[in-house]
Write an enzyme that holds these catalytic residues in place. Structure first.
Site, PDB file in Angstrom:
ATOM      1  N   HIS B  31       0.835  -1.202   0.000  1.00 19.05           N
ATOM      2  CA  HIS B  31       0.000   0.000   0.000  1.00 19.05           C
ATOM      3  C   HIS B  31       0.872   1.255   0.000  1.00 19.05           C
ATOM      4  CE1 HIS B  31      -2.547  -3.228   1.550  1.00 19.05           C
ATOM      5  NE2 HIS B  31      -3.619  -2.487   1.381  1.00 19.05           N
ATOM      6  N   SER B  34      -0.803   4.639   0.857  1.00 18.26           N
ATOM      7  CA  SER B  34      -1.181   4.809   2.265  1.00 18.26           C
ATOM      8  C   SER B  34       0.035   5.115   3.129  1.00 18.26           C
ATOM      9  CB  SER B  34      -1.856   3.536   2.790  1.00 18.26           C
ATOM     10  OG  SER B  34      -2.986   3.216   2.025  1.00 18.26           O
ATOM     11  N   HIS B  71      -1.772  -1.625   7.100  1.00 16.75           N
ATOM     12  CA  HIS B  71      -1.513  -1.803   5.672  1.00 16.75           C
ATOM     13  C   HIS B  71      -0.409  -0.872   5.170  1.00 16.75           C
ATOM     14  CE1 HIS B  71      -4.760   1.089   6.282  1.00 16.75           C
ATOM     15  NE2 HIS B  71      -4.382   1.696   5.185  1.00 16.75           N
ATOM     16  N   GLY B 117      -3.329  -4.883  11.250  1.00 17.89           N
ATOM     17  CA  GLY B 117      -3.782  -5.253   9.912  1.00 17.89           C
ATOM     18  C   GLY B 117      -5.304  -5.366   9.891  1.00 17.89           C
ATOM     19  N   SER B 118      -5.872  -5.744  11.019  1.00 16.27           N
ATOM     20  CA  SER B 118      -7.319  -5.635  11.177  1.00 16.27           C
ATOM     21  C   SER B 118      -7.539  -4.267  11.813  1.00 16.27           C
ATOM     22  CB  SER B 118      -7.849  -6.759  12.062  1.00 16.27           C
ATOM     23  OG  SER B 118      -9.259  -6.717  12.118  1.00 16.27           O
ATOM     24  N   ARG B 309     -16.658 -20.170  38.778  1.00 16.95           N
ATOM     25  CA  ARG B 309     -16.309 -18.757  38.594  1.00 16.95           C
ATOM     26  C   ARG B 309     -15.731 -18.168  39.884  1.00 16.95           C
ATOM     27  NH1 ARG B 309     -21.292 -15.002  39.767  1.00 16.95           N
ATOM     28  NH2 ARG B 309     -22.840 -16.495  40.484  1.00 16.95           N
ATOM     29  N   GLU B 357     -15.630  -5.026  25.351  1.00 17.99           N
ATOM     30  CA  GLU B 357     -14.860  -6.272  25.283  1.00 17.99           C
ATOM     31  C   GLU B 357     -13.688  -6.160  24.316  1.00 17.99           C
ATOM     32  OE1 GLU B 357     -18.135  -6.014  24.708  1.00 17.99           O
ATOM     33  OE2 GLU B 357     -19.044  -6.892  26.504  1.00 17.99           O
TER      34      GLU B 357
END
Lengths: 625, 625
Positions: B31, B34, B71, B117-118, B309, B357
């Protein structure tokens, strides 16, 4: 436009609190304090602003109400009783098996559009409902979304705020019930209503700060919000958790618990007014009639080549030509997923969702709730970002479709972050889901048309690069079916593949034939449901089954086939050939070669597995059948 | 504090552009446009502000840099070459197999802390890095995060903005490269830098709008940002995509493509300056030394009862007492997951993440990158909200642990939205993951201690209600192991269970014994890796294997066992007993009964399956072995 001071707001609010305490007390569960903080908002909304034909919940002139803070379900049910939708007997079935009044709302109740309970999702669905009313149904009806303050911490809420202003959704009105207390204590912002207002304004909304227990202020805010048409409005209401519920009012430590002394609270609230308030009539909007013509799918000549993602885009256009209920959303990847072809052909039914996968699914859920047939798409690697929205769509029984393109190793140089190697496992576990992976253009096109007809969540997995066309344009592919692409009486092994690796499997067959080994090849385009019958026949007739998938080894096609063979007690050995290590960057062909997912690699796996056959039938690697 | 006007900013920026064009041209991927929009930001940051000991990438006095817009990796690698971290030869290995310079950054390169990348994740990890430096390492070093403008559409970004201001992270500086063009065209906000600034300010940040190609403005903004200690700062830089890359500068349609005419761009950029700029020295901070004492886990007497738990929470405290590298994060559910016990015992090492989360996992990744051992927790139903963050953590090889409490049907009246019935499938498909589900308190405690030692993603699944204690406090449980709880020579069937349904399986054994049927019971607490040896022995020695799980049928324990049996060619039939329909609300015992997941239900499944045995060995329901 609004109720007067004679409106029975006080009585309505009192009744809501009484009924939500009664409902939660009867079930011994629920969130009465979270309902009580919102009761005044609901009372004024219901008594003076909400348009609804109780008898025709899907009427396009009805306002929509979404309880984004789904845990306050008891307040919603009390409100629906106030409006005459349900009776007292049903109210007291709250959270019991068989009741339409589940612990958190689901569309089993016809006045509920979408399932809520996972926070930060109701407002995302509200964007979809508002898009439908404003852009597609041309209805003046409004969408009211009641949010909790805790859920404002979910990023998905801000995706919704972003998109609502981008699309100028003046018909969307959010109410934030700022009671300042989350489940384990004070929220990050407490009662700083100004902070919420500033954020909403920065995202392009009109923000109105009020005392959420002052009926006049609530009414004034709702008047202003419903009179504002150029942008969405949010009413930021300062409230008290458990307001008017006796000794628990304003206390921490009472989240998600029925009152231990409901009688005390009921005594403090006084006598039940027994109100039923007729909502305002629906807006005058004609019912939409959907048109369907025959679908003229794209036809790719056998022997040519086309990427399944391109076939997806071209088929979407065809399905959209034939059916005016089809709408498409994409997460700023339309030039890659080829959803942009639909955007060009049917711009009024395409919604750009930018890089916000959760909002994309949320909007699709809202659109589906209004009767549309939504397709959503992005790179397969990023589909799982919206997993919980898909989960909630399934719980709501709301049919949405998701196409993940560029699946598996095919992104090549981009590397592991862009490779979807987990998506099939994730979407296969969704309740009632269908998972489809085409291996050629005609199959992809046919499956797009099929997906449009299915009334459940469908995941469609496409690939980046052109692949040979092996099926005739006219062929049909049943959900739960498969195709035996090569079969002979002397087959020694069966390769079960799906998607682009089907072609590698066929190549492997050619290589092994030269060595005198005959290979059966099954195209398992329907990964869920899977074609158990064909698989068991193959297991019966050959010595070995090898699954081949462009995916990690757990939860995908290999697991689906393992389930079938193991449940049948087949003694035929299975080899699950899949991606076993996190891939690096590199040329596509190099990566498939390194993972053994080319013809040579598959042939080697089959050859080795046949050689490794041991005489022991059970207790270790072994053949059978 | 900063470089002067004699700083070689122009040369540095020119060199960055030349090198990123060369790297992408050599690989034929990437890229470059970018990267070019961000080159001036990187040049000034590297030349005048960034503190780094190249030889000691983990030094606590180093500034951290996160490329959230992953990217633009070629720009990062060019920058690392500029700073002397890598040489030209390595630069040109970009995106080829075996190179440390992957298509998107991964920590295989020691100056990279986290995989990106995400989109929308780098800044979330930046919050974790900044928390570590400010709160735990007491380092004056700063965290710089370069964001793309497209990724500002991801809600997770706003979770990060929210938490960074909540924690007053003055050491966190984000730079938004507002080039106005996403992958398929203009972004929603284009070059409206004021809109980004308003949003950031509303979330409590200092926002500085600048021309992202003006070196003086960049320097001034970085000076101001690094001098601001009471809140995070964002530099909103208006840039041009492909800036100075010849004819592609400012053009749409050049995302994610190497230049077709790299020579033209290189000619326009001029000669290579051959610069290597020594970064500023690291801040003077002592290396932290981790202390470890023996862990005194909680001990629950056999015959008593405790919820897994609660054992999780109590074990966390014990592990935290013994190891000062353990940190805990929770998503505003600490009073349910029992992470609040750790918060009380070790408040300095607990971070409340509110209902976010994704940010919780992102922060954990950042903390882990600084050498901490993070545990995160929330209701199991909402763990999958962070699935893509877990995926990226695994890609980065960053060890985080996630505990989902209240798994399966145990939420009862809350209904389906609160029931985790997909989580095991999701986390089992994560690369190199470990999935553990304890069935009693001592086992839960032991597995918490084990998880702290594992260097990979671990999912731990706990349950809501007290269950009998069946293991001695001193017992150890190996990853990949199991426990045969009941076994006899005349066993006719084996039940493989995990978590609370183990107790129902034992109950079923009692019921069937009265009918003369002996049942083997295996506690498969390690779902991944699974104990294949014990399972195959059971398949060999009994006529039937029944898996029992509080989860949907796809991808969980049943699939794991199916994989083992099918791969071994075992002819022993498997029945996968799981949740097959979307549950309703109701009392916990009623729901387990309705799903057949109590002792009676399991006994019925075993009884029916044994009765259904057919004589055919393959091709249909059948026994074998």
């Amino acid at each position: 436009m609004s109720g007067s001071q004679t409106a029975p707001w006080d009585d309505a609010a009192r009744q809501l609190r009484i009924d939500l305490v009664r409902a939660t007390a009867s079930s011994g569960s629920g969130h009465p304090t979270s309902g009580a903080s919102a009761a005044d908002l609901l009372a004024v909304l219901g008594a003076s602003h909400f348009h609804l034909d109780i008898a025709d919940p899907r009427h396009p002139g009805n306002d929509r109400f979404v309880l984004s803070k789904g845990h306050a379900a008891s307040a919603l049910y009390a409100w629906l009783k106030l409006l005459g939708a349900i009776d007292d007997e049903e109210l007291l079935t709250y959270a019991t098996p068989g009741s339409r009044l589940e612990g958190h709302p689901r569309p089993v109740l016809p006045w509920v559009d979408v399932a809520t309970g996972s926070l930060g999702q109701g407002i995302a669905a509200g964007v979809g409902l508002a898009l439908s009313l404003a852009r597609l149904e041309h209805s003046p009806a409004r969408v009211f979304v009641l949010c909790g303050d805790s859920e404002m911490a979910e990023g998905s809420v801000w995706e919704a705020f972003d998109h609502a202003s981008h699309y100028g959704l003046g018909n969307l009105i959010a109410l934030i019930d700022v009671n300042g207390l989350g489940q384990r204590g004070p929220t990050a912002l407490g009662h700083e209503t100004a902070a919420y207002a500033r954020r909403a304004e920065a995202f392009g909304w009109q923000a109105l700060e009020i005392d959420g227990h002052d009926h006049e202020q609530i009414d004034a805010a709702l008047r202003l919000a419903t009179a504002t048409s150029d942008r969405p409005s949010v009413i930021v209401a300062r409230t008290e958790k458990g307001h008017r519920l006796g000794s628990v009012a304003g206390l921490d430590g009472w989240h998600g618990r029925p009152l231990t002394d409901a009688d005390e609270a009921l005594e403090g609230l006084g006598s039940h007014p027994g109100l039923v308030l007729a909502p305002r009539p629906p807006f005058d909007v004609p019912q939409r009639r959907s048109e369907r013509r025959e679908i003229a799918l794209p036809a790719y000549p056998v022997g040519g080549s086309v990427a399944t993602r391109l076939a997806y885009g071209e088929a979407l256009v065809a399905v959209g030509d034939a059916r005016d209920d089809v709408v498409v959303l994409d997460a700023e990847t339309g030039n890659s997923t080829h959803a942009e072809l639909f955007a060009k052909a049917h711009p009024d039914r395409f919604f750009e969702m930018f890089i916000a996968e959760q909002q994309m699914l949320g909007a699709a859920v809202g659109l589906a709730a209004r009767g549309w047939t939504p397709f959503t798409s992005t790179f397969a690697a990023f589909t799982t970002r919206a997993f919980d929205f898909v989960r909630m769509a399934a719980i709501g029984g709301t049919a949405v479709r998701l196409c993940g393109s560029h699946s598996g190793l095919s992104v090549g140089e981009s590397g592991a972050s862009g490779m979807a190697l987990e998506d099939v496992a994730c979407f296969r576990t969704i309740a009632n889901s269908v998972v489809l992976q085409p291996c050629d253009g005609n199959q992809a096109a046919a499956l797009v048309a099929t997906a449009a007809d299915l009334d459940q969540f469908v995941y469609l997995r496409t690939s980046r690069n052109p692949v040979p066309v092996i099926y005739q344009p006219a062929e049909t592919f049943a959900v739960g079916g498969s195709r035996v692409l090569a079969s002979a009486p002397d087959d020694v092994a069966t390769v079960v593949a799906s998607g682009i690796v089907v072609h590698a499997a066929l190549e492997a067959r050619g290589l092994l034939r030269d060595e005198g080994l005959s290979l059966r090849v099954v195209d398992a385009y329907s990964i869920k449901p899977i074609d158990a019958e064909t698989l068991l026949k193959a297991a019966d007739e050959t010595d070995l089954v090898v699954t081949v998938e462009d995916h990690y080894a757990e939860g995908g096609l290999g697991s689906a086939v393992a389930e079938v063979l193991a449940e049948a007690g087949s003694g035929t050995r299975l080899v699950r050939h899949a991606v076993r290590e996190i891939p690096t960057s590199g040329k596509v062909a190099v990566l498939y070669g390194a993972a053994g997912l080319d013809g040579k690699g598959i042939a080697a796996v089959v050859r080795t597995a046949l050689r490794d056959r041991s005489p022991e039938p059970v207790g270790g690697p072994s053949p059978a059948g």
